[in-house]
Design an enzyme around this catalytic site. Structure first.
Site, PDB file in Angstrom:
ATOM      1  N   ARG A  62       3.997  89.991 -38.591  1.00  0.00           N
ATOM      2  CA  ARG A  62       2.596  89.839 -38.205  1.00  0.00           C
ATOM      3  C   ARG A  62       1.975  88.770 -39.107  1.00  0.00           C
ATOM      4  NH1 ARG A  62       1.102  96.246 -37.056  1.00  0.00           N
ATOM      5  NH2 ARG A  62       2.654  96.506 -35.391  1.00  0.00           N
ATOM      6  N   SER A 122       0.487 106.247 -36.184  1.00  0.00           N
ATOM      7  CA  SER A 122      -0.432 106.074 -35.061  1.00  0.00           C
ATOM      8  C   SER A 122       0.307 106.519 -33.811  1.00  0.00           C
ATOM      9  CB  SER A 122      -0.849 104.609 -34.950  1.00  0.00           C
ATOM     10  OG  SER A 122      -1.692 104.407 -33.836  1.00  0.00           O
ATOM     11  N   GLN A 170       8.853 100.110 -38.870  1.00  0.00           N
ATOM     12  CA  GLN A 170       8.427 101.463 -38.520  1.00  0.00           C
ATOM     13  C   GLN A 170       9.430 102.119 -37.583  1.00  0.00           C
ATOM     14  OE1 GLN A 170       4.530 100.645 -36.747  1.00  0.00           O
ATOM     15  NE2 GLN A 170       5.356 100.843 -34.701  1.00  0.00           N
ATOM     16  N   GLU A 217      -3.101 105.330 -43.794  1.00  0.00           N
ATOM     17  CA  GLU A 217      -2.605 105.670 -42.458  1.00  0.00           C
ATOM     18  C   GLU A 217      -1.076 105.658 -42.473  1.00  0.00           C
ATOM     19  OE1 GLU A 217      -2.020 103.531 -38.218  1.00  0.00           O
ATOM     20  OE2 GLU A 217      -4.007 103.240 -39.121  1.00  0.00           O
ATOM     21  N   ASP A 276       3.258  94.207 -27.585  1.00  0.00           N
ATOM     22  CA  ASP A 276       2.047  94.915 -27.967  1.00  0.00           C
ATOM     23  C   ASP A 276       1.010  93.888 -28.408  1.00  0.00           C
ATOM     24  OD1 ASP A 276       0.070  96.477 -29.053  1.00  0.00           O
ATOM     25  OD2 ASP A 276       1.386  97.642 -30.348  1.00  0.00           O
ATOM     26  N   ASP A 319      -4.559 108.877 -35.119  1.00  0.00           N
ATOM     27  CA  ASP A 319      -3.931 108.356 -36.333  1.00  0.00           C
ATOM     28  C   ASP A 319      -3.829 109.483 -37.353  1.00  0.00           C
ATOM     29  OD1 ASP A 319      -3.823 105.830 -35.281  1.00  0.00           O
ATOM     30  OD2 ASP A 319      -5.439 104.993 -36.515  1.00  0.00           O
TER      31      ASP A 319
END
Length: 337
Positions: A111, A254, A126, A251, A57, A238
């Protein structure tokens, strides 16, 4: 860059041991109910992929994936996944899933370019899920119905946790409010920041589904960055809720209906990267070799933080934080794992 906010008079209602028990309670209940409602089977998933496959991704297109070399394979390069948005379509086909059936998995990522704060960490965990749909189901109503289903699971989880833990009060409204990014800009024309617009609508509605993320708005800018090769920008969303502990829009999920040939080619052109169409994954979409799907990601630490009413994501996950953040947390009684 790291930042931390300490809410006034904040105190965790659970000690470290109790927090670990509560994290498992949230995760077990939520994922079980989600799998039941969306007809999902749990599967194993990769931690890393071949960078030449096009499977990773690209997120907003600027984040650097973490990579390493495999000595036993001639120093072949591999990349830690940033999400499994593309891999899941391959898996659905490979494992023989049928329309109406889907999968979910635990996705862990690093990340390294993330700007960390109370709700962002360099460690991402997630539930990535994906489900096969028919050509006739590739529409807005399918997206909305799926959002409603996920939201009902969130509400059921909150009710369950409020019964298990007396200090947790139910705050999610009965229904989620739907709005597109352009409609959101029209409602708040004098608010230039998309995140501020999300905050105002989330605070007003309690829970909101923000749709059509990635496309350029009338002001000449997109609401937020979205990779051009997994979600259809016209059919994504979202789930954002108001979180009173930090007074923010949070949030939690998504999702989106994935690109078909037309959407993929169009979005690659708009994003200025038409050459990606030559990558194996993109060719498979263009040639119609992969199923039509809807899917998304739901932040595990995010929902644990929300349902346990924690002030910092480090209270529900193990990560690395700056010395300054660690010291500030210690001084203010914030229990980072």
């Amino acid at each position: 860059m790291s930042d931390i906010v300490i809410p006034k008079n904040y105190k965790s209602q659970l000690n470290l041991y109790e927090t670990q028990v509560a994290i498992k309670t949230v995760k077990d209940f939520f994922q079980g109910l989600l799998a039941e409602r969306l007809h999902l089977l749990r599967v194993s998933a990769p931690l890393f992929v071949d960078p030449t496959s096009g499977l990773n991704d690209n997120l907003n297109g600027v984040e650097r994936p973490v990579n390493f070399h495999i000595a036993a394979q001639g120093d072949r390069e591999a990349e830690i996944v940033q999400s499994l948005a593309k891999w899941k379509r391959y898996a659905l086909q490979k494992y023989g899933f049928q329309p109406g059936e889907g999968l979910y998995t635990d996705m862990s990522a690093i990340r390294q370019d993330e700007e960390t704060d109370n709700i962002h960490s360099i460690y991402v965990d997630q539930w990535d899920w994906e489900k096969i749909i028919t050509k006739e189901e590739r529409n807005l109503e399918t997206l909305k119905e799926t959002v409603r289903t996920v939201y009902k699971v969130l509400r059921k989880t909150e009710k369950y946790m409020s019964i298990k833990y007396d200090y947790i009060q139910e705050i999610l409204p009965k229904d989620i409010f739907f709005i597109t990014t352009q409609e959101l800009e029209d409602v708040f024309p004098d608010v230039s920041s998309p995140k501020e617009r999300e905050y105002y609508i989330a605070k007003a509605k309690g829970a909101v589904c923000i749709m059509q993320i990635g496309e350029t708005l009338e002001n000449g800018k997109p609401h937020d960055g979205r990779a051009p090769d997994y979600d259809d920008w016209a059919l994504n969303a979202d789930i954002v809720v108001y979180y009173p502990v930090l007074d923010i829009a949070l949030e939690l999920s998504s999702m989106g209906i994935r690109v078909d040939k037309k959407a993929l080619l169009d979005q690659l052109q708009k994003a200025g990267c038409p050459e990606r169409a030559e990558l194996p994954y993109h060719k498979a979409v263009i040639d119609g070799e992969l199923p039509l799907t809807i899917g998304g990601g739901i932040g595990q630490s995010r929902i644990c933080m929300f349902f346990l009413r924690k002030a910092h994501i480090g209270e529900v996950q193990c990560s690395l934080w700056s010395d300054e953040v660690m010291e500030t947390a210690k001084e203010n009684g914030l229990q980072l794992l």
